[in-house]
Design a protein around this motif. Structure first.
Motif, PDB file in Angstrom:
ATOM      1  N   GLY A 181       0.929  -0.997  -0.109  1.00 49.36           N
ATOM      2  CA  GLY A 181      -0.122   0.010  -0.091  1.00 49.36           C
ATOM      3  C   GLY A 181       0.646   1.421   0.154  1.00 49.36           C
ATOM      4  O   GLY A 181       2.034   0.961  -0.247  1.00 49.36           O
ATOM      5  N   LYS A 182       0.205   2.503   0.165  1.00 48.33           N
ATOM      6  CA  LYS A 182       0.793   3.584   0.049  1.00 48.33           C
ATOM      7  C   LYS A 182       0.832   4.474   1.346  1.00 48.33           C
ATOM      8  O   LYS A 182       1.694   5.249   1.443  1.00 48.33           O
ATOM      9  CB  LYS A 182       0.381   4.546  -1.079  1.00 48.33           C
ATOM     10  CG  LYS A 182       0.614   3.898  -2.630  1.00 48.33           C
ATOM     11  CD  LYS A 182       2.079   4.032  -2.879  1.00 48.33           C
ATOM     12  CE  LYS A 182       2.553   3.579  -4.225  1.00 48.33           C
ATOM     13  NZ  LYS A 182       3.907   3.749  -4.618  1.00 48.33           N
ATOM     14  N   ARG A 183      -0.376   4.391   1.847  1.00 51.30           N
ATOM     15  CA  ARG A 183      -0.460   5.043   3.195  1.00 51.30           C
ATOM     16  C   ARG A 183      -0.717   4.007   4.292  1.00 51.30           C
ATOM     17  O   ARG A 183      -1.499   3.245   4.316  1.00 51.30           O
ATOM     18  CB  ARG A 183      -1.606   6.254   3.142  1.00 51.30           C
ATOM     19  CG  ARG A 183      -1.349   7.296   2.218  1.00 51.30           C
ATOM     20  CD  ARG A 183      -2.440   8.222   2.105  1.00 51.30           C
ATOM     21  NE  ARG A 183      -2.965   8.805   3.522  1.00 51.30           N
ATOM     22  CZ  ARG A 183      -2.286   9.964   3.774  1.00 51.30           C
ATOM     23  NH1 ARG A 183      -1.335  10.640   3.355  1.00 51.30           N
ATOM     24  NH2 ARG A 183      -2.656  10.485   5.051  1.00 51.30           N
ATOM     25  N   VAL A 184       0.097   4.003   5.214  1.00 48.98           N
ATOM     26  CA  VAL A 184       0.236   2.886   6.317  1.00 48.98           C
ATOM     27  C   VAL A 184       0.500   3.503   7.532  1.00 48.98           C
ATOM     28  O   VAL A 184       0.957   4.513   8.075  1.00 48.98           O
ATOM     29  CB  VAL A 184       1.791   2.308   6.025  1.00 48.98           C
ATOM     30  CG1 VAL A 184       2.016   1.071   6.799  1.00 48.98           C
ATOM     31  CG2 VAL A 184       2.064   1.947   4.485  1.00 48.98           C
ATOM     32  N   VAL A 185      -0.400   2.795   8.528  1.00 49.96           N
ATOM     33  CA  VAL A 185      -0.054   2.854  10.038  1.00 49.96           C
ATOM     34  C   VAL A 185       0.148   1.685  10.346  1.00 49.96           C
ATOM     35  O   VAL A 185      -0.267   0.394   9.758  1.00 49.96           O
ATOM     36  CB  VAL A 185      -1.749   3.179  10.635  1.00 49.96           C
ATOM     37  CG1 VAL A 185      -1.670   3.141  12.065  1.00 49.96           C
ATOM     38  CG2 VAL A 185      -1.857   4.430  10.230  1.00 49.96           C
ATOM     39  N   ILE A 186       1.160   1.396  11.257  1.00 48.66           N
ATOM     40  CA  ILE A 186       1.442   0.147  11.932  1.00 48.66           C
ATOM     41  C   ILE A 186       0.918   0.162  13.389  1.00 48.66           C
ATOM     42  O   ILE A 186       1.361   1.023  14.288  1.00 48.66           O
ATOM     43  CB  ILE A 186       3.092   0.020  12.037  1.00 48.66           C
ATOM     44  CG1 ILE A 186       3.487   0.351  10.462  1.00 48.66           C
ATOM     45  CG2 ILE A 186       3.687  -1.090  12.731  1.00 48.66           C
ATOM     46  CD1 ILE A 186       5.156   0.391  10.214  1.00 48.66           C
ATOM     47  N   LEU A 187       0.526  -1.146  13.923  1.00 49.60           N
ATOM     48  CA  LEU A 187       0.145  -1.424  15.267  1.00 49.60           C
ATOM     49  C   LEU A 187       0.972  -2.125  15.826  1.00 49.60           C
ATOM     50  O   LEU A 187       1.210  -3.395  15.253  1.00 49.60           O
ATOM     51  CB  LEU A 187      -1.468  -2.036  15.140  1.00 49.60           C
ATOM     52  CG  LEU A 187      -2.047  -2.327  16.282  1.00 49.60           C
ATOM     53  CD1 LEU A 187      -2.168  -1.077  17.341  1.00 49.60           C
ATOM     54  CD2 LEU A 187      -3.093  -2.942  16.249  1.00 49.60           C
ATOM     55  N   GLY A 188       1.412  -1.867  17.034  1.00 47.68           N
ATOM     56  CA  GLY A 188       2.695  -2.440  17.656  1.00 47.68           C
ATOM     57  C   GLY A 188       4.050  -1.968  17.397  1.00 47.68           C
ATOM     58  O   GLY A 188       4.253  -1.569  16.119  1.00 47.68           O
TER      59      GLY A 188
END
Length: 422
Positions: free
Chosen positions: A154-161
């Motif tokens: 993907g192009k817009r990323v959120v990382i959880l953890g």
């Protein structure tokens, strides 16, 4: 049924190091069973550097590190059967495996080394509200897509953890042109190594949101965005009114690793609730005679160098067992996790210990100006000072036979931290 002296389940860094060590100790009838098509395990997709500083005294990428051991396996002529899935182990060390080439096979081993590694905790374990849309991956899956398949998640990323693989993927996705909006961590501290926080987040101005979590996932077909909220540090519950929406098409999960111990359980091995791995003694032998465990299937490590070191010991001890040279343990002391300590390994130490061993554990929190103490019974036998302890970095302690002599009547060994928790 094929007879094998030492059968190693797993051809990743742990299994390779165990095989090389067993061979160098004198074993010749060794077999590695690996479920993937090639040896190397997770290191095949870890193309970043930082490996090998302890083992080889130089900085290597994951594939380079693995290749050092693969070359040794090939040089020694140790047979490795890839694309083979082990489906059962019995307490009397009969292993059943299946493969496309050989079909169903049975192996009678004199000794087994469990080196299956670990897997990532999936989205299903989080119970986060939202649709099951595309665009949600574990960090390791995204790493495989980018590094082995040449595919962009993907192009817009959120990382959880904030586990190490999540931190590393924040940098990797940035390199590939994606915008990493934030790394969101439930706890008030990161679960990753400090060097990865600095090199993968700080150097690229990626915010690390501690005491935050994802409370909602938007999107039906494809992920459209996530809602992030602050959590109470004590209850870990979201605080109403602190929600913030991030428009994104990708959510990467780096929320913990689980040792692959289904086969361990089949063999009747005692599992530790603290590590989710086997309970072992100082020889890395499990509760089932002749079955050894090492690497991330035993307890999740922070550095692959420590995996190799531990697994080499398992390989040498397995050969000693086959030769009848490994001492039988008549009486052991339990290793207890005291204040601030989680998952100390080994869990049992012989009263007749005759050489120094290493105890490893992870701190339960962040501690500054701390002392790590070892108590034999009610007598403090040793201490080690540390400027800071964090859950992301394992602590190693040397335990010597002299410590046991300080309290011959002790019934346990306690590892504990003395410090104020930050």
């Amino acid at each position: 049924m094929r007879n094998v002296d030492i059968l190693i389940i797993g051809g990743g860094p742990a299994g390779l190091a165990a095989a090389v060590s067993a061979y160098e100790a004198g074993a010749r009838n060794i077999l590695i069973l690996e479920r993937e098509e090639n040896l190397g395990g997770i290191l095949k997709q870890c193309i970043h550097n930082g490996f090998g500083l302890h083992t080889f005294k130089e900085e290597l990428t994951g594939p380079e590190y693995a290749q050092r051991y693969i070359d040794k396996v090939l040089e020694y002529g140790i047979p490795a059967q890839c694309d083979t899935m082990v489906i059962n182990i019995t307490p009397d060390k009969v292993v059943t495996a299946v493969s496309r080439g050989a079909g169903l096979e049975h192996f009678q081993a004199k000794s087994i080394i469990l080196a299956m590694g670990c897997r990532e905790r999936p989205r299903g374990s989080l119970a986060t509200p939202g649709w099951r849309c595309s665009g949600i991956y574990t960090a390791g899956t995204a790493q495989k897509f980018t590094n082995l398949k040449g595919m962009m998640p993907g192009k817009r990323v959120v990382i959880l953890g904030s586990g190490d693989i999540g931190l590393i993927m924040a940098r990797r996705m940035t390199f590939l042109g994606a915008k990493v909006l934030a790394c969101v961590e439930l706890m008030p501290f990161s679960a990753g190594l400090k060097r990865n926080i600095v090199q993968c987040l700080d150097d690229y101005n990626i915010p690390l949101l501690l005491s935050h979590t994802v409370t909602d996932i938007a999107g039906k077909e494809r992920l459209e965005g996530v809602t992030v909220a602050k959590v109470d540090p004590k209850t870990l519950k979201p605080i109403p009114g602190t929600e913030e929406y991030y428009e994104c098409d990708t959510l990467l999960l780096s929320v913990g690793l689980i040792p692959e111990n289904e086969l361990t359980t089949m063999a009747g091995v005692q599992i530790s609730p603290a590590t989710n791995g086997a309970e072992v003694n100082e020889n890395l032998q499990t509760s089932v005679d002749g079955i050894f465990s090492c690497g991330n299937v035993l307890h999740v490590h922070d550095l692959v160098d420590f995996v190799s070191e531990e697994s080499a010991k398992a390989g040498a001890n397995a050969y000693q067992y086959v030769q009848g040279q490994l001492p039988e343990e008549e009486e052991t002391l339990e290793v207890v996790n005291g204040f601030g300590v989680s998952g100390a390994v080994p869990q049992h130490i012989s009263r007749k210990l005759d050489e120094p061993i290493t105890i490893m554990f992870r701190p339960r929190g962040v501690f500054k100006d701390a002392k790590v103490c070892i108590d034999v019974g009610d007598v403090q036998a040793a201490e080690k000072k540390s400027r800071i302890l964090t859950p992301g970095e394992m602590v190693t302690l040397k335990f010597t036979p002299e410590y046991l002599q300080k309290n011959a009547s002790a019934d346990k060994i306690t590892v504990r931290v003395e410090a104020q928790q930050s």
